[in-house]
Design a protein around this motif. Structure first.
Motif, short mmCIF file in Angstrom:
data_model
loop_
_atom_site.label_atom_id
_atom_site.label_comp_id
_atom_site.label_asym_id
_atom_site.label_seq_id
_atom_site.Cartn_x
_atom_site.Cartn_y
_atom_site.Cartn_z
N HIS A 92 -0.02 2.35 -6.31
CA HIS A 92 -0.94 2.20 -5.18
C HIS A 92 -1.90 1.03 -5.41
O HIS A 92 -2.25 0.32 -4.45
CB HIS A 92 -1.72 3.50 -4.98
N ARG A 101 -5.89 10.02 -0.04
CA ARG A 101 -5.10 8.99 0.64
C ARG A 101 -4.34 9.56 1.82
O ARG A 101 -4.02 8.84 2.78
CB ARG A 101 -4.12 8.38 -0.38
N ASN A 159 -9.80 2.10 2.85
CA ASN A 159 -8.78 2.14 1.81
C ASN A 159 -9.15 1.25 0.63
O ASN A 159 -8.90 1.62 -0.53
CB ASN A 159 -7.44 1.68 2.39
#
Length: 438
Positions: free
Chosen positions: A66, A113, A180
């Motif tokens: 990620h 997430r 994010n």
């Protein structure tokens, strides 16, 4: 028009991240929930701890994937955390994984997430589809319900509402992308203690390199400069000694001639210089001595400034008095810091004032220093052109970027921080904060 284009613009990476966010978020969320659920169920059995260890190791790996995805698509470079310790023995390795904060934070990231992935997919796909539905509402209704139908308020407001929704898509997508990025910085990077250790290691390496270079320059200057001057001084004194001996011999010859008239005119030593040459050699020796003393003062000035013997209250006004730009001094030194902190503040002030004179084009500057409640704050402000930034190369503001970056690294070694506020056009304000005690 530029602002409007910037508002409506969307980066391809942000759109791709939002589209991929739903499947990737679902997979990561399912993994995190499964790990927590199965770990709780198996905690009473022999398989509980091995399962949690393997799951945490997998979460650490997924966090790395990620982190690279965020860096590639969102342009957010998150520093990789430190490697997992690998002690000898299976039990010790399992304990290291179970107590690894990076793995637990990665697991928390996978949980959080999931809702962000769903939200990003709705923004990237749901809002444009809503726009299409609102704009074509009259057509969809008449296709679903054939026959005459009166015009309602939805027929009139559908198109403007759809265009408004479409206009909100870029801002919403940038907001989700910013969320994010923040989540990745918070949970996928190194923990604060690891980051602090890394900063201290970098600062220590920088200081060691600088001290090594400084010692080499000092050795070279002493060998090539001061030593050569001392050798020249010794030669001059030797010549003066020979000249003095020659003059003394000539005076002895004249005295013998006076005592014994028959020996009048007895010549002195061959090639004996006169007193004028002796005076010239003594003057040369005096100048060489002054030059050597000045050179030694220059070399020792960077080791420990003599002005700091009286503290910052005496050193800083003396430093600003020699600055090419007029500097206003404001001091509030209620306590005296450690010697190492005083030296760091002094050299920081000297570097910033030098940058003001060289790069800022300022007509005036202000230096403020305070020491109270265990903290020391140094602020240098100028009315120059601004544009200074650490790490930005030679800037047009009050300091070169590389100089400010190096100064920030040196302050980290004494647990200090450097903040730069230098908008284009100025003014520039540079603030250094340090602890009073190490």
């Amino acid at each position: 028009m530029a602002e409007r284009r910037r508002y409506l613009s969307v980066r391809g990476g942000e759109l791709a991240f939002a589209l991929l966010g739903l499947p990737i978020g679902v997979l990561g969320g399912v993994y995190a929930v499964a790990v927590l659920y199965a770990g709780a169920l198996l905690s009473l059995t022999v398989l509980g701890l091995p399962f949690v260890v393997a799951a945490l190791a997998g979460a650490r790996g997924l966090g790395g994937l990620h982190r690279r995805l965020v860096g590639r698509l969102l342009g957010e470079r998150v520093s990789a955390p430190g490697a997992l310790p690998r002690p000898s023995g299976a039990i010790a390795r399992g304990r290291a994984v179970l107590t690894d904060p990076v793995a637990w934070r990665a697991l928390l990231y996978l949980l959080l997430r999931l809702p962000l992935g769903v939200l990003g997919f709705l923004v990237a796909v749901g809002l444009p589809l809503s726009c299409v539905w609102l704009v074509g509402f009259p057509l969809w209704v008449r296709l679903l319900e054939p026959g005459p139908r009166p015009v309602g308020w939805l027929d009139v407001a559908g198109a403007p509402a759809g265009l408004a929704v479409l206009a909100a898509v870029p801002a919403a997508l940038r907001a989700v992308s910013a969320a994010n990025r923040s989540l990745a910085r918070l949970l996928l990077g190194p923990v604060r203690s690891q980051e602090r250790v890394r900063e201290l290691e970098t600062a220590r390496a920088t200081l060691l390199a600088e001290n090594t270079d400084r010692l080499r320059r000092l050795e070279r200057d002493l060998h090539d400069g001061t030593q050569a001057q001392l050798v020249a001084l010794a030669i001059t004194l030797s010549l003066a000694d020979d000249a003095l001996g020659a003059v003394t011999g000539e005076a002895v010859g004249e005295a013998v001639g006076d005592a014994q008239p028959g020996l009048t005119g007895l010549p002195g030593p061959p090639g004996a210089p006169d007193a004028e040459r002796l005076r010239t050699l003594v003057d040369r020796a005096r100048r060489q001595t002054d030059d050597t003393i000045a050179e030694l003062r220059r070399l020792t000035r960077g080791i420990h400034p003599v002005a700091l013997d009286g503290g910052l209250a005496q050193a800083l006004p003396g430093l600003t008095a020699t600055a090419p730009v007029p500097v206003t001094v404001r001091l509030d030194l209620r306590e005296r810091p450690d010697a190492a902190i005083e030296q760091a503040v002094y050299f920081c002030a000297a570097e910033l004032l030098t940058n003001v004179a060289k790069h800022s084009g300022a007509a005036a500057a202000e230096l403020a220093a305070s020491a109270a409640d265990g903290r020391v704050r140094l602020t240098v402000r100028d009315d120059g052109r601004g544009g200074a930034a650490p790490g930005g190369g030679s800037g047009s503001g009050s300091g070169s970027g590389s100089g400010l970056a190096g100064l920030a690294e040196r302050l980290v070694a004494v647990d200090g921080v450097l903040r730069v506020d230098s908008p284009p056009g100025g003014p520039t304000t540079v603030t250094a904060e340090l602890p009073s005690r190490l």
